[in-house]
Write a protein that holds these residues in place. Structure first.
Motif, short mmCIF file in Angstrom:
data_model
loop_
_atom_site.label_atom_id
_atom_site.label_comp_id
_atom_site.label_asym_id
_atom_site.label_seq_id
_atom_site.Cartn_x
_atom_site.Cartn_y
_atom_site.Cartn_z
N SER A 281 0.81 -1.22 0.00
CA SER A 281 0.00 0.00 0.00
C SER A 281 0.85 1.27 0.00
O SER A 281 0.35 2.35 -0.33
CB SER A 281 -0.94 0.02 1.21
OG SER A 281 -0.21 0.14 2.41
N ASP A 283 3.32 1.87 -1.95
CA ASP A 283 3.86 2.15 -3.29
C ASP A 283 2.71 2.06 -4.31
O ASP A 283 2.19 0.97 -4.57
CB ASP A 283 4.95 1.12 -3.62
CG ASP A 283 5.68 1.44 -4.92
OD1 ASP A 283 5.15 2.22 -5.74
OD2 ASP A 283 6.78 0.89 -5.11
N VAL A 284 2.33 3.21 -4.87
CA VAL A 284 1.18 3.25 -5.77
C VAL A 284 1.40 2.39 -7.01
O VAL A 284 0.44 1.89 -7.61
CB VAL A 284 0.86 4.72 -6.16
CG1 VAL A 284 1.97 5.30 -7.04
CG2 VAL A 284 -0.50 4.83 -6.83
N SER A 285 2.66 2.18 -7.40
CA SER A 285 2.94 1.36 -8.59
C SER A 285 2.62 -0.12 -8.34
O SER A 285 2.57 -0.91 -9.29
CB SER A 285 4.40 1.50 -9.02
OG SER A 285 5.26 0.91 -8.06
N SER A 287 -0.21 -1.17 -6.86
CA SER A 287 -1.64 -1.25 -6.52
C SER A 287 -2.30 -2.51 -7.07
O SER A 287 -3.20 -3.08 -6.45
CB SER A 287 -2.37 0.01 -7.01
OG SER A 287 -2.21 0.16 -8.39
N GLU A 288 -1.87 -2.96 -8.26
CA GLU A 288 -2.45 -4.19 -8.82
C GLU A 288 -2.09 -5.39 -7.96
O GLU A 288 -2.92 -6.30 -7.76
CB GLU A 288 -1.98 -4.40 -10.25
CG GLU A 288 -2.60 -3.43 -11.25
CD GLU A 288 -2.26 -3.79 -12.69
OE1 GLU A 288 -1.77 -4.93 -12.93
OE2 GLU A 288 -2.49 -2.95 -13.57
N ASP A 289 -0.86 -5.42 -7.46
CA ASP A 289 -0.44 -6.51 -6.56
C ASP A 289 -1.25 -6.48 -5.27
O ASP A 289 -1.63 -7.52 -4.74
CB ASP A 289 1.06 -6.40 -6.25
CG ASP A 289 1.92 -6.55 -7.49
OD1 ASP A 289 1.68 -7.50 -8.26
OD2 ASP A 289 2.83 -5.72 -7.69
N TYR A 290 -1.48 -5.27 -4.78
CA TYR A 290 -2.29 -5.10 -3.57
C TYR A 290 -3.68 -5.68 -3.79
O TYR A 290 -4.18 -6.47 -2.97
CB TYR A 290 -2.37 -3.61 -3.22
CG TYR A 290 -3.20 -3.29 -1.99
CD1 TYR A 290 -2.60 -3.15 -0.75
CD2 TYR A 290 -4.59 -3.12 -2.08
CE1 TYR A 290 -3.36 -2.86 0.38
CE2 TYR A 290 -5.35 -2.83 -0.96
CZ TYR A 290 -4.74 -2.69 0.27
OH TYR A 290 -5.48 -2.40 1.39
N GLU A 291 -4.31 -5.31 -4.90
CA GLU A 291 -5.67 -5.78 -5.19
C GLU A 291 -5.71 -7.29 -5.38
O GLU A 291 -6.64 -7.97 -4.90
CB GLU A 291 -6.20 -5.09 -6.45
CG GLU A 291 -6.42 -3.58 -6.30
CD GLU A 291 -7.46 -3.25 -5.25
OE1 GLU A 291 -8.37 -4.08 -5.03
OE2 GLU A 291 -7.35 -2.17 -4.62
#
Length: 306
Positions: A281, A283-285, A287-291
């Motif tokens: 969370s 690192d905005v880059s 975000s897909e991994d977070y989701e």
């Protein structure tokens, strides 16, 4: 190893601890968890005979503590109490050196051991000449832990050691506590009323109520396989956060891209889902991994909830 067998204690005819049994294995952190008055601190203090049990047996490495002198029992046990328990009229050096002085260590041995411990507990040498009231709450607790560790006892008892700290300081000390090599070789019994603390630090939890142990298990067992409604309801308020913390990436292997998470993102199988999400969370880059990790966790969760 600490073995507690059917131990009871009454005060003024009222049972504070009622036939309690548990085992803390070598190099294990066992947490006695419960609300105020449930008997957890009384249970802890019977292990080093600060309170004497009315009945039952307590064994350390197979030897009944009643067959030893009180002083012998306590010399083999470190003790960290609530609010650090430092002597206000002693300097920090004198506070840490209390046990070595009782054991008649020479001054150089004590000084060398203190200087070995300080950096491990994120304390600088300039605190040694100060008095407890001159330190922050977090520093005082670190000093209390140093005092308990100095003689390198194999067993550590901790009574609400972080209870007086603010949440930010507590989180920092929890992280330090878990990474401290000195503690990884010890058998630890820790008392707390803080559910998150119990889950953050404990390998095993004994949940107590009205002097009895209601259930003993790992954090994951307590959460997903509660013995009864009391256990289930005890963790309701923090449940989702606790689920994130007890699940590891290894639990989600069938639901995530293992190569991506372990090799590219450099996570370990033992990383909790919560810690991984915290890092992602930031690192905005990513975000897909977070989701994708949230989605995998939600799938995993469907098969765990009772």
């Amino acid at each position: 190893m600490i073995t507690v067998e059917s131990v009871s204690k009454s005060f003024n005819g009222k049972k504070a601890v009622d036939t309690v049994s548990f085992q803390a294995n070598d190099q294990e952190i066992l947490v006695l968890l419960g609300t105020s008055g449930c008997g957890k601190t009384t249970t802890l203090k019977m292990i080093n005979r600060l309170i004497e049990a009315d009945s039952g047996n307590i064994l350390i490495n197979g030897k009944n503590i009643q067959s030893q002198k009180v002083e012998e029992v306590r010399m083999g046990i470190g003790f960290v109490m609530q609010h650090s328990g430092l002597f206000p009229h002693y300097t920090i050096q004198q506070n840490i050196a209390v046990i070595p002085d009782l054991m008649k260590w020479d001054k150089k041995r004590t000084a060398d051991r203190i200087r070995e411990l300080l950096p491990k507990l994120h304390l600088s040498e300039d605190v040694l000449s100060r008095f407890p009231h001159e330190l922050s709450g977090g520093q005082q607790q670190r000093v209390g832990i140093a005092r308990a560790l100095i003689s390198d006892s194999p067993i550590l008892l901790m009574d609400e050691p972080f209870g007086a700290l603010d949440n930010i300081t507590k989180a920092n000390i929890h992280a330090e506590f878990k990474s401290l090599e000195e503690l990884k070789t010890k058998t630890i019994v820790l008392v707390t009323h803080d559910v998150q603390e119990a889950f953050d630090l404990g390998h095993k939890i004994c949940l107590m109520d009205k002097g009895k142990i209601i259930q003993t298990g790992t954090p994951k067992e307590m959460l997903y396989w509660p013995k009864n409604n009391f256990v289930k309801n005890f963790f309701t308020e923090n449940r989702l956060l606790l689920e994130y913390k007890v699940a590891t990436l290894k639990d989600l292997n069938a639901l995530i891209d293992e190569h991506h998470f372990y090799e590219k993102l450099q996570f370990s199988e033992h990383t909790s889902v919560w810690d991984a999400l915290q890092q992602l969370s930031a690192d905005v880059s990513l975000s897909e991994d977070y989701e994708s990790l949230v989605k995998a966790f939600n799938e995993y969760r469907k098969f765990q909830i009772v």
